[in-house]
Scaffold this motif. Structure first.
Motif, PDB file in Angstrom:
ATOM      1  N   LYS A  96       0.845  -1.189   0.000  1.00  0.00           N
ATOM      2  CA  LYS A  96       0.000   0.000   0.000  1.00  0.00           C
ATOM      3  C   LYS A  96       0.879   1.237   0.000  1.00  0.00           C
ATOM      4  CE  LYS A  96      -4.071  -1.915   2.300  1.00  0.00           C
ATOM      5  NZ  LYS A  96      -5.012  -1.769   3.422  1.00  0.00           N
ATOM      6  N   VAL A  97       0.547   2.190  -0.860  1.00  0.00           N
ATOM      7  CA  VAL A  97       1.358   3.386  -0.979  1.00  0.00           C
ATOM      8  C   VAL A  97       0.632   4.563  -0.345  1.00  0.00           C
ATOM      9  CG1 VAL A  97       2.488   2.599  -3.064  1.00  0.00           C
ATOM     10  CG2 VAL A  97       0.377   3.906  -3.249  1.00  0.00           C
ATOM     11  N   ALA A  98       1.426   5.565   0.040  1.00  0.00           N
ATOM     12  CA  ALA A  98       0.860   6.790   0.591  1.00  0.00           C
ATOM     13  C   ALA A  98       0.379   7.682  -0.550  1.00  0.00           C
ATOM     14  CB  ALA A  98       1.910   7.511   1.430  1.00  0.00           C
ATOM     15  N   ARG A  99      -0.628   8.497  -0.266  1.00  0.00           N
ATOM     16  CA  ARG A  99      -1.155   9.393  -1.286  1.00  0.00           C
ATOM     17  C   ARG A  99      -1.415  10.767  -0.693  1.00  0.00           C
ATOM     18  NH1 ARG A  99      -4.034   4.792  -2.146  1.00  0.00           N
ATOM     19  NH2 ARG A  99      -5.914   5.624  -1.194  1.00  0.00           N
ATOM     20  N   THR A 100      -1.093  11.787  -1.483  1.00  0.00           N
ATOM     21  CA  THR A 100      -1.373  13.173  -1.119  1.00  0.00           C
ATOM     22  C   THR A 100      -2.102  13.811  -2.290  1.00  0.00           C
ATOM     23  OG1 THR A 100       0.672  13.282   0.165  1.00  0.00           O
ATOM     24  CG2 THR A 100      -0.378  15.364  -0.383  1.00  0.00           C
ATOM     25  N   SER A 101      -3.182  14.540  -2.006  1.00  0.00           N
ATOM     26  CA  SER A 101      -3.905  15.207  -3.086  1.00  0.00           C
ATOM     27  C   SER A 101      -4.511  16.495  -2.572  1.00  0.00           C
ATOM     28  CB  SER A 101      -5.011  14.298  -3.650  1.00  0.00           C
ATOM     29  OG  SER A 101      -5.957  13.994  -2.648  1.00  0.00           O
ATOM     30  N   PHE A 102      -4.845  17.386  -3.513  1.00  0.00           N
ATOM     31  CA  PHE A 102      -5.455  18.660  -3.181  1.00  0.00           C
ATOM     32  C   PHE A 102      -6.845  18.711  -3.802  1.00  0.00           C
ATOM     33  CE2 PHE A 102      -0.885  19.355  -3.490  1.00  0.00           C
ATOM     34  CZ  PHE A 102      -0.610  19.842  -2.221  1.00  0.00           C
ATOM     35  N   SER A 103      -7.733  19.435  -3.155  1.00  0.00           N
ATOM     36  CA  SER A 103      -9.106  19.495  -3.642  1.00  0.00           C
ATOM     37  C   SER A 103      -9.720  20.820  -3.266  1.00  0.00           C
ATOM     38  CB  SER A 103      -9.943  18.357  -3.046  1.00  0.00           C
ATOM     39  OG  SER A 103     -11.303  18.524  -3.354  1.00  0.00           O
ATOM     40  N   MET A 104     -10.529  21.374  -4.168  1.00  0.00           N
ATOM     41  CA  MET A 104     -11.315  22.572  -3.864  1.00  0.00           C
ATOM     42  C   MET A 104     -12.786  22.220  -3.749  1.00  0.00           C
ATOM     43  SD  MET A 104      -9.070  24.921  -3.620  1.00  0.00           S
ATOM     44  CE  MET A 104     -10.071  26.400  -3.648  1.00  0.00           C
ATOM     45  N   GLY A 105     -13.101  20.949  -3.697  1.00  0.00           N
ATOM     46  CA  GLY A 105     -14.481  20.494  -3.686  1.00  0.00           C
ATOM     47  C   GLY A 105     -15.129  20.609  -2.323  1.00  0.00           C
ATOM     48  N   PHE A 106     -16.395  20.186  -2.251  1.00  0.00           N
ATOM     49  CA  PHE A 106     -17.158  20.321  -1.032  1.00  0.00           C
ATOM     50  C   PHE A 106     -17.791  19.007  -0.608  1.00  0.00           C
ATOM     51  CE2 PHE A 106     -17.055  24.664  -2.678  1.00  0.00           C
ATOM     52  CZ  PHE A 106     -16.647  25.352  -1.551  1.00  0.00           C
ATOM     53  N   THR A 107     -17.100  17.894  -0.853  1.00  0.00           N
ATOM     54  CA  THR A 107     -17.599  16.622  -0.348  1.00  0.00           C
ATOM     55  C   THR A 107     -17.582  16.652   1.174  1.00  0.00           C
ATOM     56  OG1 THR A 107     -16.707  15.467  -2.281  1.00  0.00           O
ATOM     57  CG2 THR A 107     -17.249  14.129  -0.352  1.00  0.00           C
ATOM     58  N   HIS A 108     -18.649  16.152   1.762  1.00  0.00           N
ATOM     59  CA  HIS A 108     -18.746  16.132   3.220  1.00  0.00           C
ATOM     60  C   HIS A 108     -17.516  15.450   3.807  1.00  0.00           C
ATOM     61  CE1 HIS A 108     -20.225  14.719   7.152  1.00  0.00           C
ATOM     62  NE2 HIS A 108     -20.961  15.815   7.111  1.00  0.00           N
ATOM     63  N   VAL A 109     -16.902  16.068   4.824  1.00  0.00           N
ATOM     64  CA  VAL A 109     -15.592  15.617   5.287  1.00  0.00           C
ATOM     65  C   VAL A 109     -15.630  14.188   5.830  1.00  0.00           C
ATOM     66  CG1 VAL A 109     -15.916  16.716   7.548  1.00  0.00           C
ATOM     67  CG2 VAL A 109     -13.607  16.191   6.737  1.00  0.00           C
ATOM     68  N   ASP A 110     -16.654  13.840   6.614  1.00  0.00           N
ATOM     69  CA  ASP A 110     -16.733  12.477   7.146  1.00  0.00           C
ATOM     70  C   ASP A 110     -16.928  11.466   6.024  1.00  0.00           C
ATOM     71  OD1 ASP A 110     -16.476  13.642   9.564  1.00  0.00           O
ATOM     72  OD2 ASP A 110     -18.423  13.061  10.361  1.00  0.00           O
TER      73      ASP A 110
END
Length: 449
Positions: free
Chosen positions: A208-222
């Motif tokens: 399993k690899v680590a992942r980092t990403s950026f987002s400007m969206g509004f998906t509910h955090v939980d």
């Protein structure tokens, strides 16, 4: 060659249907003596149950009972809800918000989701850049992540951190230290991404690899955290000695059976009751592409019993043992991701760049490992809640907590709560504060008083 002519579909059709048959919402405080009834009748549409449960959960309401029916074109729900103290919902602003959010003008994606002082989804965070991180967990990892952000002059406006099966998932909302606005400089973002990846990948020794990403969206955090763990396949578990053993009281009992007469698969869940339990289950079923047609939810003392009549979005039932086993594992993981038995630390202080880094460094230096965390900012005040264990995953020695209190108690408001392991009823600490679930309101109100 004959051309294919597709039928025209008016994009305003759904809005027209809503205008013709607007949702009907009622908040009833007269029928039951010990709870408030929230009744919702509306046209059925994909994901509507999750939307309703999400709103009630974001307001920190406890769902003690619920009756769901959405077979056909109509959606009819009744929820028995209380506040965090087990009392009826009598606050006029809260009632008005429920009626508006669930009513004809309450569109989840565009509507009024800015509830003052509450963390409703991600919309209350403001102008931010969302950072999503997932990788293998280890003691002190959150401290390292927050130190990188502080060194690069990013301010953490809000964050949610979950751990499960040796994995960690974080959603952090940051803004620029100087402008207090979202960061859009590609160079700065690239540097931050590279440094965070180095931290996460430094402890990877499996496939399993680590992942980092950026987002400007509004998906509910939980919901986003559940999606990240699901994509990471945390429900498959993992070996190693650092896995926290959940107590027997937290182990859910889940079974999947067939209702032949009606053509449903019936998912039954029995486990210790807690806040947002129904949200976690409905969220997982929805993201696994299952539709809930009927459901009954009830709480008996400290335990909850929930039953869902479901089909896959294509209309099929769960007809293979492999599919049933997968649903059971995914629901078990979804329930246990939010289980936090032991000690929680609530900290409130004036917000500043590097505050999260400072606090998590002190926790690490005192041998504490964060299993779940929530960070939010209201005005100039930062409110942090950390669920902690020792570095080996065992319960924290209270002498360590007292040492921690002496170290930081003079610079910020500090409260320790022992999360009940065998009772749903809130307990009271020596300070007189209620031992509630993941709830910032009481702490912040006392700090600002």
């Amino acid at each position: 060659m004959a051309s294919v002519c597709w039928p025209y579909f008016d994009p305003e059709y759904e809005n027209l249907s809503i205008r013709i048959n607007p949702p009907r919402v009622s908040v009833d405080n007269s029928t039951c003596h010990d709870c408030t009834l929230v009744k919702v009748d509306s046209l059925n549409k994909p994901g509507i149950l999750l939307e309703v449960v999400q709103i009630l959960s974001d307001l920190d309401l406890t769902i003690t009972k619920a009756y769901i029916s959405s077979d056909g074109g109509w959606f009819m729900d009744v929820f028995h809800v209380t506040d965090q103290q087990g009392k009826k919902i009598t606050d006029g602003k809260t009632i008005d918000y429920i009626e508006k959010a669930l009513g004809p003008k309450g569109h989840i994606k565009d509507g009024t989701k800015t509830w003052p002082g509450k963390q409703v989804g991600v919309h209350c965070v403001g102008d931010h850049t969302a950072i999503e991180l997932i990788g293998r967990d280890r003691p002190g990892l959150l401290s390292e992540i927050s130190a990188v952000l502080a060194n690069l002059r990013f301010n953490v406006a809000a964050a949610e951190v979950w751990t499960h099966n040796r994995r960690i998932a974080c959603v952090l909302y940051v803004n620029d230290d100087a402008t207090s606005r979202a960061v859009d400089d590609p160079t700065r973002l690239s540097i931050m991404e590279e440094q965070l990846k180095n931290i996460l990948s430094g402890c990877e020794d499996d496939e399993k690899v680590a992942r980092t990403s950026f987002s400007m969206g509004f998906t509910h955090v939980d919901r986003r955290l559940h999606q990240m763990f699901f994509a990471d396949r945390d429900y498959e578990g993992g070996g190693g000695t650092t896995v926290v053993d959940y107590p027997p009281s937290s182990k859910p009992k889940i079974k999947v059976e067939l209702c032949v007469d009606k053509g449903y698969s019936v998912v039954s869940v029995q486990c210790k009751d807690r806040a947002k339990l129904m949200f976690d289950i409905v969220c997982t079923l929805t993201d696994m592409q299952y539709v809930v047609f009927h459901a009954t939810i009830s709480s008996d003392g400290p335990y909850a019993s929930q039953e869902y009549y479901i089909r896959h979005m294509d209309g099929c039932i769960l007809d293979t043992e492999g599919e049933k086993e997968r649903v059971i594992k995914c629901l078990e993981a979804a329930i246990q991701r939010r289980v936090s038995e032991g000690v929680s630390l609530e900290l409130c202080a004036k917000d500043k760049v590097g505050l999260l880094s400072e606090v998590t460094r002190i926790l690490r230096e005192n041998g504490l490992s964060v299993t779940r965390a929530g960070v939010t900012t209201v005005g100039e005040q930062a409110v942090n809640v950390f669920y902690v264990r020792d570095a080996s995953g065992n319960p924290v020695d209270m002498n360590t907590i007292e040492s921690l209190r002496k170290e930081i108690g003079h610079t910020m408001m500090f409260n320790v709560k022992k999360v009940p392991s065998n009772s749903k009823a809130p307990e009271v600490t020596s300070t007189g504060w209620a031992k509630t679930s993941f709830f910032f309101g009481n702490l912040l109100e006392r700090f600002l008083a």
